[in-house]
Design an enzyme around this catalytic site. Structure first.
Site, PDB file in Angstrom:
ATOM      1  N   SER A 149     -33.299  39.275  -2.201  1.00 53.08           N
ATOM      2  CA  SER A 149     -34.168  38.758  -3.262  1.00 53.08           C
ATOM      3  C   SER A 149     -35.609  39.148  -2.978  1.00 53.08           C
ATOM      4  O   SER A 149     -36.022  39.226  -1.815  1.00 53.08           O
ATOM      5  CB  SER A 149     -34.057  37.235  -3.332  1.00 53.08           C
ATOM      6  OG  SER A 149     -35.077  36.715  -4.156  1.00 53.08           O
ATOM      7  N   TYR A 163     -33.406  28.708  -0.112  1.00 54.11           N
ATOM      8  CA  TYR A 163     -32.816  29.905  -0.728  1.00 54.11           C
ATOM      9  C   TYR A 163     -33.530  31.153  -0.209  1.00 54.11           C
ATOM     10  O   TYR A 163     -32.881  32.124   0.199  1.00 54.11           O
ATOM     11  CB  TYR A 163     -32.939  29.809  -2.257  1.00 54.11           C
ATOM     12  CG  TYR A 163     -32.563  31.075  -2.986  1.00 54.11           C
ATOM     13  CD1 TYR A 163     -31.227  31.380  -3.231  1.00 54.11           C
ATOM     14  CD2 TYR A 163     -33.538  31.986  -3.412  1.00 54.11           C
ATOM     15  CE1 TYR A 163     -30.882  32.557  -3.898  1.00 54.11           C
ATOM     16  CE2 TYR A 163     -33.200  33.153  -4.066  1.00 54.11           C
ATOM     17  CZ  TYR A 163     -31.880  33.437  -4.313  1.00 54.11           C
ATOM     18  OH  TYR A 163     -31.530  34.600  -4.954  1.00 54.11           O
TER      19      TYR A 163
HETATM   20  P1  NAP Z   1     -24.671  34.216 -11.119  1.00 49.37           P
HETATM   21  O1  NAP Z   1     -24.832  34.792 -12.484  1.00 49.37           O
HETATM   22  O2  NAP Z   1     -24.858  32.756 -10.923  1.00 49.37           O
HETATM   23  O3  NAP Z   1     -23.238  34.667 -10.554  1.00 49.37           O
HETATM   24  C1  NAP Z   1     -22.880  34.283  -9.257  1.00 49.37           C
HETATM   25  C2  NAP Z   1     -21.636  35.011  -8.830  1.00 49.37           C
HETATM   26  O4  NAP Z   1     -21.346  34.649  -7.474  1.00 49.37           O
HETATM   27  C3  NAP Z   1     -20.424  34.621  -9.640  1.00 49.37           C
HETATM   28  O5  NAP Z   1     -19.548  35.717  -9.695  1.00 49.37           O
HETATM   29  C4  NAP Z   1     -19.808  33.490  -8.810  1.00 49.37           C
HETATM   30  O6  NAP Z   1     -18.401  33.351  -8.994  1.00 49.37           O
HETATM   31  C5  NAP Z   1     -20.103  33.960  -7.396  1.00 49.37           C
HETATM   32  N1  NAP Z   1     -20.241  32.843  -6.473  1.00 49.37           N
HETATM   33  C6  NAP Z   1     -21.273  31.954  -6.403  1.00 49.37           C
HETATM   34  N2  NAP Z   1     -21.036  31.047  -5.439  1.00 49.37           N
HETATM   35  C7  NAP Z   1     -19.832  31.362  -4.899  1.00 49.37           C
HETATM   36  C8  NAP Z   1     -19.023  30.793  -3.883  1.00 49.37           C
HETATM   37  N3  NAP Z   1     -19.399  29.700  -3.199  1.00 49.37           N
HETATM   38  N4  NAP Z   1     -17.844  31.382  -3.599  1.00 49.37           N
HETATM   39  C9  NAP Z   1     -17.441  32.482  -4.274  1.00 49.37           C
HETATM   40  N5  NAP Z   1     -18.141  33.051  -5.255  1.00 49.37           N
HETATM   41  C10 NAP Z   1     -19.327  32.503  -5.554  1.00 49.37           C
HETATM   42  O7  NAP Z   1     -25.684  34.896 -10.085  1.00 49.37           O
HETATM   43  P2  NAP Z   1     -26.601  36.203 -10.189  1.00 49.37           P
HETATM   44  O8  NAP Z   1     -27.894  35.800 -10.788  1.00 49.37           O
HETATM   45  O9  NAP Z   1     -25.823  37.326 -10.782  1.00 49.37           O
HETATM   46  O10 NAP Z   1     -26.883  36.464  -8.650  1.00 49.37           O
HETATM   47  C11 NAP Z   1     -26.152  37.412  -7.889  1.00 49.37           C
HETATM   48  C12 NAP Z   1     -26.889  37.634  -6.584  1.00 49.37           C
HETATM   49  O11 NAP Z   1     -28.214  38.091  -6.866  1.00 49.37           O
HETATM   50  C13 NAP Z   1     -27.069  36.366  -5.739  1.00 49.37           C
HETATM   51  O12 NAP Z   1     -26.899  36.671  -4.383  1.00 49.37           O
HETATM   52  C14 NAP Z   1     -28.491  35.953  -6.024  1.00 49.37           C
HETATM   53  O13 NAP Z   1     -29.046  35.201  -4.966  1.00 49.37           O
HETATM   54  C15 NAP Z   1     -29.155  37.299  -6.179  1.00 49.37           C
HETATM   55  N6  NAP Z   1     -30.392  37.261  -6.963  1.00 49.37           N
HETATM   56  C16 NAP Z   1     -30.401  36.839  -8.244  1.00 49.37           C
HETATM   57  C17 NAP Z   1     -31.602  36.830  -8.949  1.00 49.37           C
HETATM   58  C18 NAP Z   1     -31.667  36.403 -10.391  1.00 49.37           C
HETATM   59  O14 NAP Z   1     -32.783  36.261 -10.912  1.00 49.37           O
HETATM   60  N7  NAP Z   1     -30.563  36.189 -11.084  1.00 49.37           N
HETATM   61  C19 NAP Z   1     -32.783  37.221  -8.323  1.00 49.37           C
HETATM   62  C20 NAP Z   1     -32.743  37.645  -6.991  1.00 49.37           C
HETATM   63  C21 NAP Z   1     -31.540  37.668  -6.316  1.00 49.37           C
HETATM   64  P3  NAP Z   1     -17.794  32.411 -10.197  1.00 49.37           P
HETATM   65  O15 NAP Z   1     -18.115  33.111 -11.481  1.00 49.37           O
HETATM   66  O16 NAP Z   1     -16.349  32.347  -9.919  1.00 49.37           O
HETATM   67  O17 NAP Z   1     -18.496  31.093 -10.081  1.00 49.37           O
END
Ligand code: NAP
Length: 254
Positions: free
Chosen positions: A147, A160
């Site tokens: 991130s 986080y």
């Molecule tokens: P998201 O839309 O909330 O999706 C999260 C994904 O991770 C889903 O596929 C979920 O599976 C899976 N997941 C979450 N917790 C889990 C657990 N305990 N066990 C197994 N699977 C789990 O998240 P996102 O925004 O795409 O984020 C993806 C990555 O990017 C993360 O590491 C996040 O920290 C990073 N990130 C995101 C942002 C942002 O602005 N969105 C910014 C910086 C970094 P299910 O669908 O089955 O729940």
């Protein structure tokens, strides 16, 4: 022929958001993709359907991360899926994307929140890599989704941010450890990306405009913005890059 034809890939957290974008892009480039998810089967099916529509190949892997037995459950299904394919059973590309957010300033942090965030974002990831080294081919790729919060102070989500800082340090150490096998290890650092994770933070037009303003391009990122960089890091073209965290935040807070 895509840049990843004949390759196999595991993308954790590929049912939604950034992970779905990465899984689609790797499949478009020709990789057979294991679409990992935690519990949202409907969303995981959605990713698989999109990949199939786009002419790609993928199979599902369900495992809740951050709980005892998580890594074993994941690899049992991964190995089954790869064994039945023409390109398995080894793995070429491991994308550690699954993660959870947790808004809490220092005075709001509890031991439970700390343990849960580190269990899901950091501990499970390390053991997933440790176990995956048996499956990963020499010359393979490990890509961790970190991130921009490791570069930009974000006290609103202090734990986080710490989980992602640990991931950047892990990326650096692991790159040196695995260099002898020709495996590159890199991370990407997204800023705000339009996913379920931050839907609450951009609920009003004013709030969305404020998040967009973090980037010099004045927009919120899309999963494809990050996925394209991951696909490059997964390809042979990135063979001379390792141990790096590539900022993929659209120039947030430069
Ligand atoms: P998201 O839309 O909330 O999706 C999260 C994904 O991770 C889903 O596929 C979920 O599976 C899976 N997941 C979450 N917790 C889990 C657990 N305990 N066990 C197994 N699977 C789990 O998240 P996102 O925004 O795409 O984020 C993806 C990555 O990017 C993360 O590491 C996040 O920290 C990073 N990130 C995101 C942002 C942002 O602005 N969105 C910014 C910086 C970094 P299910 O669908 O089955 O729940």
């Amino acid at each position: 022929m895509g840049t990843l034809s004949g390759k196999t890939a595991l993308v954790t957290g590929a049912s939604r958001g950034i992970g779905r974008g990465i899984a689609r892009k790797l499949a478009q480039e020709g990789a057979l993709v294991a679409v990992h998810y935690g519990g949202n089967e409907v969303a995981a099916r959605g990713t698989l359907a999109l990949i199939e529509e786009e002419g790609g190949r993928a199979f599902p892997v369900r495992a809740e991360l951050g709980v005892p037995g998580d890594v074993e459950a994941l690899y049992a299904q991964l190995e089954d899926g790869l064994a039945g394919s023409s390109v398995g059973p080894e793995l070429d590309i491991l994308v550690n994307n699954a993660g959870m957010s947790g808004s809490a300033r220092i005075h709001e942090v509890t031991p439970e929140l700390f343990d849960r965030l580190f269990a899901v974002n950091t501990k499970s990831l390390l053991f997933l890599v440790q176990r995956g080294l048996k499956n990963l081919r020499d010359g393979g790729r490990i890509i961790n989704v970190s991130s921009a919060a490791t570069r930009i102070a974000y006290p609103e989500s202090v734990v986080y941010s710490m989980t992602k800082g640990a991931l950047d340090t892990f990326t650096l150490a692991l790159a040196k450890e695995l260099g002898g096998r020709g495996i590159t290890v890199n991370a990407v650092g997204p800023g705000f990306v339009e996913t379920d994770m931050n839907a609450g933070k951009r609920a009003t037009p004013e709030a969305a405009a404020q998040l967009a303003g973090w980037s010099v391009f004045n927009r919120i990122g899309q999963p494809s913005d990050v996925a394209e960089v991951v696909a490059f890091l997964a390809s042979d073209a990135s063979r001379w890059i390792t141990g790096q965290c590539i900022d993929t935040s659209g120039g947030s807070r430069l």
